[in-house]
Design an enzyme around this catalytic site. Structure first.
Site, PDB file in Angstrom:
ATOM      1  N   LEU A 132       0.995  -1.385  -0.128  1.00 10.31           N
ATOM      2  CA  LEU A 132       0.130   0.110   0.013  1.00 10.31           C
ATOM      3  C   LEU A 132       0.733   1.261   0.033  1.00 10.31           C
ATOM      4  O   LEU A 132       1.019   1.998  -0.968  1.00 10.31           O
ATOM      5  CB  LEU A 132      -1.087  -0.043   1.193  1.00 10.31           C
ATOM      6  CG  LEU A 132      -1.731   1.320   1.693  1.00 10.31           C
ATOM      7  CD1 LEU A 132      -2.544   1.589   0.493  1.00 10.31           C
ATOM      8  CD2 LEU A 132      -2.358   1.145   2.807  1.00 10.31           C
ATOM      9  N   ASP A 133       1.691   1.468   1.182  1.00  9.96           N
ATOM     10  CA  ASP A 133       2.492   2.562   1.213  1.00  9.96           C
ATOM     11  C   ASP A 133       3.649   2.134   2.067  1.00  9.96           C
ATOM     12  O   ASP A 133       3.589   1.731   3.296  1.00  9.96           O
ATOM     13  CB  ASP A 133       1.851   3.743   2.132  1.00  9.96           C
ATOM     14  CG  ASP A 133       3.010   4.907   2.665  1.00  9.96           C
ATOM     15  OD1 ASP A 133       3.983   4.837   1.999  1.00  9.96           O
ATOM     16  OD2 ASP A 133       2.464   5.562   3.257  1.00  9.96           O
ATOM     17  N   PRO A 134       4.683   1.339   1.310  1.00 12.95           N
ATOM     18  CA  PRO A 134       4.959   1.793  -0.087  1.00 12.95           C
ATOM     19  C   PRO A 134       4.382   0.855  -0.878  1.00 12.95           C
ATOM     20  O   PRO A 134       4.137  -0.064  -0.741  1.00 12.95           O
ATOM     21  CB  PRO A 134       6.604   1.557  -0.194  1.00 12.95           C
ATOM     22  CG  PRO A 134       6.654   0.601   0.833  1.00 12.95           C
ATOM     23  CD  PRO A 134       5.842   0.893   1.898  1.00 12.95           C
TER      24      PRO A 134
END
Length: 380
Positions: free
Chosen positions: A119-121
């Site tokens: 997702l993030d990253p």
């Protein structure tokens, strides 16, 4: 047929793992918790093996793909095992210096080692690559332009609580992360913040029903200027990658911030005690839905007037398919596994892809994982 070796059966593994099995992929699940693996399978059939580095090493074959959903400090060990056996590797975590150092060996071996595909990253990278490619192709690029780039992501409770946050696992990791300094660009100058909560600001997210959040910069944003392939000659006014939280978060967390400032003798023990208290009072109940919000924006101005201004926006809530966080992390990771098997990822160490075909394909595939995923042109 190449085998997928999925190592780890933690909270984020389920949706992506099930997606690969449902697609008919040959999957071996490596775990230290067989009951956890069976629960994730939810009636599906896959080979379940007891994880150890030695057993994995003895099983891998050239062309296989090893997925590490183990703690980040084990990724490099697993990647080296994969490399030694001519197998590929994927994880959702940031690429560590240890992993990056394997690049020349991986290239020579014809093996792909892929990280930052969660997702993030992960999704945030895809959105950034897409927006920057669109800016390049927009016909608005000019030497006098100034650019502002922001990328904010966060997991928040779908049902807000007084603490303005809930924990899915031990709070210690979140607390320690808050003690890490951040490095970004604000108003053409480098901004270094020793404690991220000292740089909290309001952010109005242009969702279908606009909502105001709080954001703060985290980690070191500056290496991503090159990673996102911004032209070195572009004038950057703002470049921030950060965390998004519910409005009121900073006020609710002030006692936590005060505790984090404590560096006297016994501070680590007191921090562990605080983490236990926060877990008791602010953890997700079984089946309680979480929420993930992500906003990536690129704006270019000429003589103070916006000539390009677009955002990717995501808003997802946990449902019967699993938590929003798990769907987006492991769902993206499963797309990376498929890209590796399709030989769409070159040999070497790579983060989320720049290739426009993969970027657009992955973002389209992720539409089903979020209740809202859209690209917005603010000038239309």
């Amino acid at each position: 047929m190449a085998q997928i070796h999925w190592c780890g059966t933690g909270l984020s593994s389920g949706p992506g793992l099930r997606r690969l099995i449902d697609a008919g992929r040959a999957v071996t699940i490596w775990t230290i918790e067989r009951a956890q693996a069976e629960a994730i399978l939810a009636g599906r059939h896959a080979h379940v093996a007891d994880y150890s580095a030695e057993a994995l090493d003895a099983t891998l074959r050239p062309g296989d793909v090893v997925v590490s959903m183990l703690p980040p400090d084990l990724h490099a060990t697993v990647a080296r095992i994969a490399l030694r056996r001519g197998a590929h590797f994927a994880c959702s975590s940031y690429l560590s210096p240890e992993l990056r150092a394997l690049d020349p060996v991986a290239r020579k071996a014809g093996v792909a080692l892929v990280g930052e595909v969660g997702l993030d990253p992960g999704i945030d990278h895809l959105m950034a690559h897409d927006l920057i490619a669109e800016y390049r192709a927009s016909g608005t690029v000019a030497p006098g332009n100034t650019l502002s780039f922001t990328s904010y992501c966060g997991g928040i409770p779908a049902q807000p609580n007084a603490f303005r946050y809930k924990f899915s696992w031990s709070p210690l990791g979140v607390l320690r992360a808050l003690k890490s300094p951040s490095h970004s660009i604000r108003h053409f100058s480098e901004l270094r913040v020793q404690r991220p909560w000292r740089a909290v600001s309001r952010y109005d997210m242009p969702l279908p029903q606009p909502e105001t959040f709080e954001v703060y910069p985290n980690r070191d944003s500056l290496p991503f200027i090159a990673e996102y392939r911004l032209d070195p000659e572009w004038r950057i006014e703002d470049f921030v990658r950060g965390t998004i939280r519910l409005l009121g978060w900073a006020e609710a967390w002030q006692p936590v911030f005060d505790a984090l400032e404590d560096e006297s003798e016994g501070a680590e023990r007191r921090l562990a005690q605080l983490a236990e208290k926060l877990w008791r009072e602010n953890s997700y109940a079984p089946g309680e839905p979480d929420r993930v919000v992500l906003a990536v924006t690129l704006q270019a101005k000429r003589d103070g007037r916006a000539v390009f201004h677009r955002s990717w926006l995501l808003d997802a809530t946990g449902d019967a398919r699993g938590s929003a966080m798990a769907r987006l992390v492991s769902g993206t990771l499963s797309l990376a596994v498929e890209a590796i098997l399709a030989h769409d990822v070159p040999a070497g160490v790579h983060a989320a892809p720049h290739d426009p075909k993969l970027v657009k394909g992955w973002l389209a595939a992720l539409e089903t994982q979020a209740q809202y995923l859209a690209k917005v042109d603010h000038l239309r």
